[in-house]
Design a protein around this motif. Sequence first.
Motif, PDB file in Angstrom:
ATOM      1  N   PHE A 353     -23.183  44.393 -16.151  1.00 19.92           N
ATOM      2  CA  PHE A 353     -23.710  45.606 -16.946  1.00 19.92           C
ATOM      3  C   PHE A 353     -23.518  46.877 -16.270  1.00 19.92           C
ATOM      4  O   PHE A 353     -23.392  47.769 -17.048  1.00 19.92           O
ATOM      5  N   TYR A 354     -23.085  46.773 -15.024  1.00 17.41           N
ATOM      6  CA  TYR A 354     -23.066  48.248 -14.372  1.00 17.41           C
ATOM      7  C   TYR A 354     -21.500  48.332 -14.274  1.00 17.41           C
ATOM      8  O   TYR A 354     -20.997  49.315 -13.383  1.00 17.41           O
ATOM      9  N   LEU A 355     -20.759  47.581 -14.964  1.00 15.86           N
ATOM     10  CA  LEU A 355     -19.153  47.895 -14.811  1.00 15.86           C
ATOM     11  C   LEU A 355     -18.846  47.700 -13.583  1.00 15.86           C
ATOM     12  O   LEU A 355     -17.930  48.321 -13.410  1.00 15.86           O
ATOM     13  N   GLN A 356     -19.389  46.736 -12.562  1.00 21.22           N
ATOM     14  CA  GLN A 356     -18.637  46.621 -11.245  1.00 21.22           C
ATOM     15  C   GLN A 356     -18.101  44.949 -11.392  1.00 21.22           C
ATOM     16  O   GLN A 356     -18.558  44.244 -11.946  1.00 21.22           O
ATOM     17  N   PRO A 357     -17.352  44.766 -10.482  1.00 22.52           N
ATOM     18  CA  PRO A 357     -16.671  43.466 -10.310  1.00 22.52           C
ATOM     19  C   PRO A 357     -17.814  42.329  -9.930  1.00 22.52           C
ATOM     20  O   PRO A 357     -18.630  42.891  -9.239  1.00 22.52           O
ATOM     21  N   VAL A 358     -17.547  41.347 -10.506  1.00 19.42           N
ATOM     22  CA  VAL A 358     -18.644  40.382 -10.261  1.00 19.42           C
ATOM     23  C   VAL A 358     -18.551  39.745  -8.748  1.00 19.42           C
ATOM     24  O   VAL A 358     -17.389  39.548  -8.066  1.00 19.42           O
ATOM     25  N   THR A 359     -19.682  39.613  -8.267  1.00 21.63           N
ATOM     26  CA  THR A 359     -19.830  38.805  -6.969  1.00 21.63           C
ATOM     27  C   THR A 359     -20.985  37.943  -6.828  1.00 21.63           C
ATOM     28  O   THR A 359     -21.479  37.451  -7.990  1.00 21.63           O
ATOM     29  N   CYS A 360     -21.483  37.554  -5.841  1.00 18.21           N
ATOM     30  CA  CYS A 360     -22.678  36.482  -5.761  1.00 18.21           C
ATOM     31  C   CYS A 360     -23.463  36.707  -4.481  1.00 18.21           C
ATOM     32  O   CYS A 360     -22.973  37.055  -3.372  1.00 18.21           O
ATOM     33  N   THR A 361     -24.883  36.948  -4.750  1.00 20.86           N
ATOM     34  CA  THR A 361     -25.893  37.020  -3.777  1.00 20.86           C
ATOM     35  C   THR A 361     -25.527  35.976  -2.543  1.00 20.86           C
ATOM     36  O   THR A 361     -25.260  36.363  -1.413  1.00 20.86           O
ATOM     37  N   ILE A 362     -25.379  34.894  -2.839  1.00 23.92           N
ATOM     38  CA  ILE A 362     -25.302  33.482  -2.125  1.00 23.92           C
ATOM     39  C   ILE A 362     -23.892  33.763  -1.385  1.00 23.92           C
ATOM     40  O   ILE A 362     -23.821  33.363  -0.373  1.00 23.92           O
ATOM     41  N   ASN A 363     -22.709  33.835  -2.280  1.00 20.65           N
ATOM     42  CA  ASN A 363     -21.445  33.927  -1.744  1.00 20.65           C
ATOM     43  C   ASN A 363     -20.934  35.400  -1.695  1.00 20.65           C
ATOM     44  O   ASN A 363     -20.514  35.622  -2.863  1.00 20.65           O
ATOM     45  N   PRO A 364     -21.064  36.107  -0.696  1.00 21.77           N
ATOM     46  CA  PRO A 364     -20.599  37.475  -0.937  1.00 21.77           C
ATOM     47  C   PRO A 364     -18.854  37.490  -1.073  1.00 21.77           C
ATOM     48  O   PRO A 364     -18.153  38.409  -1.232  1.00 21.77           O
ATOM     49  N   ARG A 365     -18.204  36.414  -0.547  1.00 16.43           N
ATOM     50  CA  ARG A 365     -16.808  36.445  -0.569  1.00 16.43           C
ATOM     51  C   ARG A 365     -16.424  36.169  -2.171  1.00 16.43           C
ATOM     52  O   ARG A 365     -15.174  36.622  -2.492  1.00 16.43           O
ATOM     53  N   ALA A 366     -17.134  35.787  -3.080  1.00 18.33           N
ATOM     54  CA  ALA A 366     -16.819  35.650  -4.259  1.00 18.33           C
ATOM     55  C   ALA A 366     -16.478  37.001  -5.155  1.00 18.33           C
ATOM     56  O   ALA A 366     -16.919  38.047  -4.880  1.00 18.33           O
ATOM     57  N   GLY A 367     -14.980  36.746  -5.407  1.00 17.26           N
ATOM     58  CA  GLY A 367     -14.272  38.012  -6.195  1.00 17.26           C
ATOM     59  C   GLY A 367     -13.745  38.824  -5.072  1.00 17.26           C
ATOM     60  O   GLY A 367     -12.882  39.840  -5.433  1.00 17.26           O
ATOM     61  N   ARG A 368     -13.873  38.450  -3.695  1.00 18.16           N
ATOM     62  CA  ARG A 368     -13.095  39.036  -2.830  1.00 18.16           C
ATOM     63  C   ARG A 368     -12.539  38.396  -1.831  1.00 18.16           C
ATOM     64  O   ARG A 368     -12.251  38.243  -0.675  1.00 18.16           O
ATOM     65  N   GLU A 369     -11.874  37.052  -2.454  1.00 13.50           N
ATOM     66  CA  GLU A 369     -11.131  36.002  -1.768  1.00 13.50           C
ATOM     67  C   GLU A 369     -10.120  36.644  -0.954  1.00 13.50           C
ATOM     68  O   GLU A 369      -9.556  36.132   0.006  1.00 13.50           O
ATOM     69  N   LEU A 370      -9.319  37.784  -1.555  1.00  9.30           N
ATOM     70  CA  LEU A 370      -8.124  38.279  -0.563  1.00  9.30           C
ATOM     71  C   LEU A 370      -8.457  39.364   0.375  1.00  9.30           C
ATOM     72  O   LEU A 370      -7.949  39.396   1.398  1.00  9.30           O
ATOM     73  N   GLU A 371      -9.597  39.776   0.454  1.00  4.08           N
ATOM     74  CA  GLU A 371     -10.382  40.626   1.447  1.00  4.08           C
ATOM     75  C   GLU A 371     -11.058  39.967   2.634  1.00  4.08           C
ATOM     76  O   GLU A 371     -10.737  40.387   3.560  1.00  4.08           O
ATOM     77  N   TYR A 372     -11.942  38.975   2.365  1.00  2.00           N
ATOM     78  CA  TYR A 372     -12.669  38.346   3.497  1.00  2.00           C
ATOM     79  C   TYR A 372     -11.969  36.864   3.388  1.00  2.00           C
ATOM     80  O   TYR A 372     -12.059  36.138   2.694  1.00  2.00           O
TER      81      TYR A 372
END
Length: 670
Positions: A353-372
């Motif tokens: 809704f806020y036009l940001q990429p999806v991630t997850c409270t429980i799994n902060p790595r979600a959507g940042r697999e290449l970063e973390y």
Amino acid sequence: MRSLLKKLLAPIKVKDVELRNRIVMTAMHLNFTPEGKVNDRLVAFYEERARGGTGMIIVGGCIIDDCSGATWMIDLRDDSCVEGHSVLADAIKRHGAAAACQLYHAGRYAHSISMEGRQAVAPSPVRSRFTGEEPREMTYEDIQRTVRAYAGAARRVREAGYDIVEVLACTGYLVCQFLSPVTNLRSDEYGGSWENRMRFGLEVADAVREAVGPDYPVSFRIAGHDYMEGGNTNKEWALFAAELEKHGADMINVTGGWHETRVPQLPMSLPRGGLAYLAAGVKGKVGVPVVASNRINDVFVADEILRMGMADLAGMARALITDPYLAQKAYEGRYEEISHCIGCNQGCFDHVFYLQPVTCTINPRAGRELEYKVERARKPKRVAVVGGGPGGMKAALTAAERGHAVTLFEKSDILGGQLNLAAIPPGREEFWTAVEDLDAQLDNAGVELRLETEATAEMLKAEGFDAVVVATGARQAVPPIPGIDGPNVVMAWDILEGKEDPEGKNIVIIGGGAVGSETGMYVASIGTISGDTLLFLLMNNGEDTETLKELCSRGNKKVTVVEMLEKVCRDVGISTRWTLLQDMRHLGITTMKNAVAKRIEEGRVVVEVDGKETVIPADTVIIAAGSCPVKELYEELKGSGMDVHLVGDAREARKAIEAFQEGYEAGLAT
Ligand SMILES: Cc1cc2nc3c(=O)[nH]c(=O)nc-3n(C[C@H](O)[C@H](O)[C@H](O)COP(=O)(O)O)c2cc1C
């Protein structure tokens, strides 16, 4: 072990495509593709879920023409998109998952701003409450062009190497809009009778079939029940599913509701598997495999739905954002290592809704697999984590996963911190799941727990820890209101913890943020009947429907929430806020906005609204006026030469998602 999930982990065929198990990651717009093109971030996200053992992954929704949705959704509008999609399909299939791709057309739910100013199109110009805009009525040519766009996109799906194509016909999008008398007011052959309203969806089915050929599997994702006044119910949708099967559908994927409905489909208050009954209704009418969906966040719940014959496959969308390796862990019987989606929506739907990429409270790595990357530390350290709330638990777990020897100090006798309080109001119990999961995972990771131990700077120094994560949380703020130390005043956390009871009938809560509003829900629900009692009375015709509703929603307290700002629940995410406000209304809670508590007196609170004083009867006054960081330990340690990290509410009081995120980052940094 595997026999425990006999049904869920059994292979199944959709047409001739064999799935290794029945776990389906249903489509989710993730906001990873600002240019609309498949990119490394998207591929890495899905590849990890395929590597984790998922049976089928449905990519999408993908836009099929210029009026079908936001330009930053994944693009399938022309042949130049095929190459990127091939990379994605390949990455999914390489790990043994079936790859599917969903065709999306939002109709009147598309926003002009998201389509470079183009007006949305729909069967009829019925204003959308979702976008606030009125769509343009589709001409006959528009309809034919759109049907061809579905067909063209379906052909590209096949060419890209996906195994299955799915047509989105749910959530109040274009196919639903044609089917529903609420949004289809046409008098031509696409409107009026049920047969006419089905015509568009069935023409899409025929065109897609023709485009992909007779052997290629086609799935339809249907609404199951519109939950819209005057709209289609589970009965009509089951009939439509049967028609779709006649027009070549090989799988029916059943979700529920439209965006404009008042029946929530995503929050944790929806019981686990609560919409599976819609799939069951469809399953009785078709011979092809049926997918159940919504809040199936646990492998045992999923298996039960399949064993009970309600569906053939289990849709698990957010559950796989939270734990990409859910299937793998299930195969290996490592159930206690699975992290569950708690339906908080803070990282997924709120972000969209806020036009940001999806991630997850429980799994902060979600959507940042290449970063973390959680990499083993070259030199294991002794790490102390102080505070057993979400930030501290996540930090301790992550540090332990890196190979450090971790000790977690918690001054109370349980882990969980404020999550334990958040779980008290009705419908919020899933917060406990997060605590239970982390508790089990900490145990598994060999973290040393020291409960009922208040760690001091001296203690930490004396024990020679190499690094300290300070996650000491927050304390409740006490606003300077005259009378605040009166005998009728209690703090919200004490009510939620059960240390204090709300005495008397009239309860006033000062502070209408998340804590005040949810404490209000808890207090207002005192004296209502339980779900079991409701079922008992319902089945035995003990009370009429109106009385039952009243027994469920009227307790023995009269609750007023007083908020000094113009909005209550302002700190609750957009996708949950409306459901919370609705729940508060159902429970008969009065909310006062722009209302400043001037003084608390015996039996009453004096409130100022628009410069005028009003008296509200109050046997108990509950204070929920925010919280302040507890960071004395951090202040003591930070100049000591130790490697010190400050996370969560101890840094600044905010939501669970920030606590998890910062705990995770601190764990990685140790
Ligand atoms: C961020 C987000 C985006 C979604 N986008 C789509 C979509 O594009 N197409 C679709 O069919 N469903 C979409 N959904 C719905 C999911 O597929 C799923 O039905 C829903 O999340 C409920 O299932 P769950 O409890 O397993 O997550 C979306 C859900 C979320 C959370």
